[in-house]
Scaffold this active site. Structure first.
Site, PDB file in Angstrom:
ATOM      1  N   GLU A 192       0.844  -1.204   0.000  1.00  0.00           N
ATOM      2  CA  GLU A 192       0.000   0.000   0.000  1.00  0.00           C
ATOM      3  C   GLU A 192       0.871   1.243   0.000  1.00  0.00           C
ATOM      4  O   GLU A 192       1.759   1.345   0.858  1.00  0.00           O
ATOM      5  CB  GLU A 192      -0.927  -0.021   1.218  1.00  0.00           C
ATOM      6  CG  GLU A 192      -1.957  -1.134   1.086  1.00  0.00           C
ATOM      7  CD  GLU A 192      -3.052  -1.126   2.144  1.00  0.00           C
ATOM      8  OE1 GLU A 192      -3.013  -0.293   3.062  1.00  0.00           O
ATOM      9  OE2 GLU A 192      -3.958  -1.973   2.045  1.00  0.00           O
ATOM     10  N   HIS A 202      -7.925   1.435   0.648  1.00  0.00           N
ATOM     11  CA  HIS A 202      -8.024   1.041   2.055  1.00  0.00           C
ATOM     12  C   HIS A 202      -8.942   2.003   2.838  1.00  0.00           C
ATOM     13  O   HIS A 202      -8.504   2.700   3.744  1.00  0.00           O
ATOM     14  CB  HIS A 202      -6.622   0.980   2.700  1.00  0.00           C
ATOM     15  CG  HIS A 202      -6.587   0.138   3.943  1.00  0.00           C
ATOM     16  ND1 HIS A 202      -5.484  -0.548   4.366  1.00  0.00           N
ATOM     17  CD2 HIS A 202      -7.528  -0.143   4.878  1.00  0.00           C
ATOM     18  CE1 HIS A 202      -5.733  -1.196   5.485  1.00  0.00           C
ATOM     19  NE2 HIS A 202      -6.982  -0.958   5.822  1.00  0.00           N
TER      20      HIS A 202
HETATM   21  N1  LIG Z   1     -10.422  -2.598   5.147  1.00  0.00           N
HETATM   22  C1  LIG Z   1     -10.364  -2.081   6.321  1.00  0.00           C
HETATM   23  O1  LIG Z   1     -10.191  -0.886   6.491  1.00  0.00           O
HETATM   24  C2  LIG Z   1     -10.546  -2.951   7.518  1.00  0.00           C
HETATM   25  C3  LIG Z   1     -11.196  -2.449   8.645  1.00  0.00           C
HETATM   26  C4  LIG Z   1     -11.326  -3.280   9.758  1.00  0.00           C
HETATM   27  C5  LIG Z   1     -10.821  -4.562   9.725  1.00  0.00           C
HETATM   28  N2  LIG Z   1     -10.183  -5.008   8.635  1.00  0.00           N
HETATM   29  C6  LIG Z   1      -9.682  -6.377   8.565  1.00  0.00           C
HETATM   30  O2  LIG Z   1     -10.804  -7.262   8.439  1.00  0.00           O
HETATM   31  C7  LIG Z   1     -10.429  -8.561   8.873  1.00  0.00           C
HETATM   32  C8  LIG Z   1     -11.494  -9.151   9.770  1.00  0.00           C
HETATM   33  O3  LIG Z   1     -11.617  -8.378  10.936  1.00  0.00           O
HETATM   34  P1  LIG Z   1     -12.561  -8.881  12.135  1.00  0.00           P
HETATM   35  O4  LIG Z   1     -12.610  -7.769  13.111  1.00  0.00           O
HETATM   36  O5  LIG Z   1     -13.822  -9.455  11.622  1.00  0.00           O
HETATM   37  O6  LIG Z   1     -11.666 -10.054  12.713  1.00  0.00           O
HETATM   38  P2  LIG Z   1     -12.131 -11.244  13.679  1.00  0.00           P
HETATM   39  O7  LIG Z   1     -10.918 -11.642  14.422  1.00  0.00           O
HETATM   40  O8  LIG Z   1     -13.351 -10.872  14.433  1.00  0.00           O
HETATM   41  O9  LIG Z   1     -12.531 -12.410  12.652  1.00  0.00           O
HETATM   42  C9  LIG Z   1     -11.607 -13.078  11.871  1.00  0.00           C
HETATM   43  C10 LIG Z   1     -12.177 -14.459  11.589  1.00  0.00           C
HETATM   44  O10 LIG Z   1     -11.322 -15.102  10.675  1.00  0.00           O
HETATM   45  C11 LIG Z   1     -11.308 -16.481  11.001  1.00  0.00           C
HETATM   46  N3  LIG Z   1     -10.154 -17.129  10.420  1.00  0.00           N
HETATM   47  C12 LIG Z   1      -8.863 -17.106  10.839  1.00  0.00           C
HETATM   48  N4  LIG Z   1      -8.102 -17.875  10.023  1.00  0.00           N
HETATM   49  C13 LIG Z   1      -8.940 -18.383   9.079  1.00  0.00           C
HETATM   50  C14 LIG Z   1      -8.748 -19.243   7.978  1.00  0.00           C
HETATM   51  N5  LIG Z   1      -7.553 -19.753   7.684  1.00  0.00           N
HETATM   52  N6  LIG Z   1      -9.823 -19.548   7.220  1.00  0.00           N
HETATM   53  C15 LIG Z   1     -11.039 -19.041   7.495  1.00  0.00           C
HETATM   54  N7  LIG Z   1     -11.293 -18.240   8.551  1.00  0.00           N
HETATM   55  C16 LIG Z   1     -10.246 -17.907   9.322  1.00  0.00           C
HETATM   56  C17 LIG Z   1     -11.278 -16.459  12.516  1.00  0.00           C
HETATM   57  O11 LIG Z   1     -11.707 -17.703  13.054  1.00  0.00           O
HETATM   58  C18 LIG Z   1     -12.266 -15.337  12.820  1.00  0.00           C
HETATM   59  O12 LIG Z   1     -13.568 -15.831  13.011  1.00  0.00           O
HETATM   60  C19 LIG Z   1      -9.054  -8.390   9.514  1.00  0.00           C
HETATM   61  O13 LIG Z   1      -8.065  -8.758   8.583  1.00  0.00           O
HETATM   62  C20 LIG Z   1      -8.962  -6.896   9.774  1.00  0.00           C
HETATM   63  O14 LIG Z   1      -7.635  -6.462   9.833  1.00  0.00           O
HETATM   64  C21 LIG Z   1     -10.048  -4.231   7.520  1.00  0.00           C
HETATM   65  O1  LIG Z   2      -7.651   3.066   8.277  1.00  0.00           O
HETATM   66  C1  LIG Z   2      -6.994   2.422   9.061  1.00  0.00           C
HETATM   67  O2  LIG Z   2      -6.412   2.897  10.030  1.00  0.00           O
HETATM   68  C2  LIG Z   2      -6.947   0.891   8.893  1.00  0.00           C
HETATM   69  C3  LIG Z   2      -8.247   0.306   9.213  1.00  0.00           C
HETATM   70  C4  LIG Z   2      -8.303  -1.182   9.243  1.00  0.00           C
HETATM   71  O3  LIG Z   2      -7.593  -1.796   8.249  1.00  0.00           O
HETATM   72  C5  LIG Z   2      -7.965  -1.762  10.587  1.00  0.00           C
HETATM   73  O4  LIG Z   2      -7.226  -2.718  10.650  1.00  0.00           O
HETATM   74  O5  LIG Z   2      -8.514  -1.289  11.573  1.00  0.00           O
END
Ligand SMILES: NC(=O)c1ccc[n+]([C@@H]2O[C@H](COP(=O)([O-])OP(=O)(O)OC[C@H]3O[C@@H](n4cnc5c(N)ncnc54)[C@H](O)[C@@H]3O)[C@@H](O)[C@H]2O)c1
Ligand SMILES: O=C(O)CC[C@@H](O)C(=O)O
Length: 530
Positions: free
Chosen positions: A261, A279
């Protein structure tokens, strides 16, 4: 006294600064600028970051005073948590702050890829009118495959159900019952790929999940399926995805997160059927405010020496108010144990007796361990690395609770065994509205003396005139006695004297006083804060 320094390394909601309050010196830096970060982190007590600042082992080593790394968001892939733990630095995040925003962006990408939002937008703005080219599909009665049924996966399921979608999911770590609650039918990954019209991933990025959706999976997928990644870049292999879309095997994609990124020369940028965002999952006013306020509160707690419920590298959680006064007491008792130990401790037991025994008192174990190491380890000792220090030294640590307590409402008793076979026990309590800390037992001798900063402890054979001799020896060394307790042994002819004195006494003087009364054991305990 100078205020602790809180370093803000990325743009955070203004509510973050308000929630931090006036007790800190707030400094700004540019976390993505490596040399600026390494320079500015040196004297920071706390650092607040989003995802663009790499708080790795090098940055943690450069930080001489750092106590807490706060990630205003969920993912911790930019923080070296093991390095922070070894350095005694607490890591906190805001695990639920942006999940709704991320789930909503996922829905936006699902809808966007179903209806060619990106391409339609670009085409019209370029002066074209291509209604036929951008004919999409409905979500109604389509199958959504959710890989990773955690917090965001669950919210996506809830929202997709409202669109009339059928839900299948793959997550080896959740129970069938939890999936059923979400209305998701659990299948294996090939099963999910075979039936899904849309596939969305919501796992953390781990060695297991990196590249989990790649060429083979696209080939196994339902022809024309659309893939969404609002989780972490690289879980869906970008190059393989571009090839599968170009070959017409995959119908489209929505990608918010990138293996690098910002992304460099990704073939996905050239494809009409692929919608991209930089993102933006957490980029809403609401998510930023929630994340900023949550980590500001955690930083306040951490810098006040408290445990933080959102700390990821320390067992903690909410501490019952009746347990709180025991936290500094346990640490000071741990320091007394260390003063009494002639060699290294090999086993350490924390017993909590009395009314608080039915509460979660695990924090008292952490605090006692912190005290045990505080005066022997040159690095910072915190709730974070104290258990690790015990583990590294092979010290067996036990926590035992018992609601029965004979003389006080609560007593914390620490017992230790050393490598030379010495057995030490020290008990204490906190009394009255002023929460006075008292020492109530040392090595089986019952006492009740305030646990002040400077104590002298002597064990000797009880005989007439011994107290006078002790007083004389102390006077001869110009030691001012502020309080004293003598406890005769219940089993032999020994007695133990604990004296509260005005200031720390050198080892040499303690030895000289001990010699004057022929003490069989003695110790000078200093619990000063510096
Ligand atoms: N795009 C963004 O800005 C943004 C924002 C928030 C979170 N995220 C990302 O979203 C993702 C999910 O976040 P969350 O809060 O739901 O996490 P979480 O920990 O609540 O859920 C993750 C899930 O993935 C499952 N998991 C782990 N390994 C696995 C595998 N090999 N196969 C299938 N399932 C598997 C876990 O059992 C869990 O239920 C994370 O990667 C987080 O960093 C991105
Ligand atoms: O915008 C950000 O700070 C990243 C958000 C997201 O990917 C996170 O992991 O919380």
């Amino acid at each position: 006294m100078p205020k602790p320094i809180v370093l803000i390394a990325e743009i955070l909601s203004p509510a973050t600064i308000d929630a931090l309050g006036g007790d800190f010196e707030i400094r700004q830096t540019e976390g993505a600028d490596r040399s600026q970060l390494l320079n500015d982190i040196v004297d920071a007590d706390a650092i607040l970051v989003r995802s663009a600042t790499q708080v790795d082992a090098e940055a943690i080593a450069a930080a001489k005073k750092l106590q807490v790394i706060a990630r205003a968001g969920v993912g911790l892939d930019n923080v070296d948590v093991p390095a922070a733990t070894s350095a005694g630095v607490m890591v906190v995040n805001a695990p639920t702050s942006n999940i709704t925003s991320a789930a909503e962006l996922t829905m936006a990408h699902i809808l966007g890829s179903a209806r060619y939002f990106g391409a339609g937008n670009t085409s019209l703005k370029a002066g074209e009118w291509n209604r036929k080219k951008y004919t999409g599909v409905e979500l109604y009665e389509k199958t959504l495959g959710i890989v990773g049924l955690g917090r965001i996966g669950g919210l996506v399921a809830e929202r997709a159900k409202a669109f009339g979608m059928r839900l299948v999911g793959y997550d080896p770590y959740i129970t069938q019952a939890r999936a059923a609650q979400m209305g998701v039918e659990v299948v294996d990954l090939p099963g999910l790929l075979a039936v899904s019209d849309f596939v969305t991933v919501h796992m953390p990025k781990t060695p297991e999940t990196t590249g989990m959706i790649s060429t083979e999976e696209f080939k196994a997928a339902k022809p024309g399926a659309r893939f969404i990644n609002v989780a972490r870049g690289g879980i869906i292999d970008e190059e393989a995805l571009a090839e599968a879309v170009a070959a017409g095997e995959v119908g489209g994609a929505g990608i918010d997160v990138w293996s690098t990124e910002p992304p460099e020369h990704s073939a996905l940028m050239e494809l009409d059927a692929v919608n991209v965002t930089p993102h933006l999952g957490a980029s809403t006013a609401e998510a930023q405010e929630k994340a900023g306020v949550a980590v500001a509160k955690s930083v306040r707690k951490a810098l006040a020496g408290e445990l933080v419920p959102d700390a990821v590298n320390v067992a903690g959680g909410a501490i019952h108010e009746d347990v709180r006064p025991g936290i500094p007491l346990a640490e000071r008792l741990g320091r007394v144990v260390n003063s009494l130990a002639d060699s290294s401790v090999t086993h350490f037991k924390v017993e909590v007796n009395g009314e608080i025994a039915d509460k979660d008192v695990s924090v008292l174990k952490l605090s006692a361990l912190k005290g045990l190491f505080r005066d022997v380890v040159s690095d910072q000792v915190s709730y974070v690395n104290a258990p690790l220090l015990a583990e590294e030294r092979g010290i067996g640590v036990e926590l035992v609770t018992d609601p029965y307590c004979e003389s006080f409402r609560n007593v914390t008793r620490l017992t230790a065994t050393t490598s030379e076979g010495q057995r030490i026990s020290v008990s204490g309590t906190v009394t009255g509205p002023k929460l006075v800390q008292k020492l109530t037992e040392v090595n089986g001798f019952d006492l009740e003396i305030e646990l002040t900063d400077n104590l002298l402890i002597f064990r000797y054979e009880d005989r007439p005139g011994i107290i006078g001799q002790l007083g004389q020896a102390l006077g001869a060394n110009e030691i001012n006695i502020a309080g004293m307790q003598v406890s005769p042994s219940a089993t032999d002819n020994d007695a133990l004297s604990v004296l509260a004195v005005d200031s720390a006494v050198s080892e040499e003087v303690v030895k000289a006083v001990a010699g004057a009364v022929n003490a069989s054991a003695f110790s000078g305990v200093s619990l000063n804060e510096d």
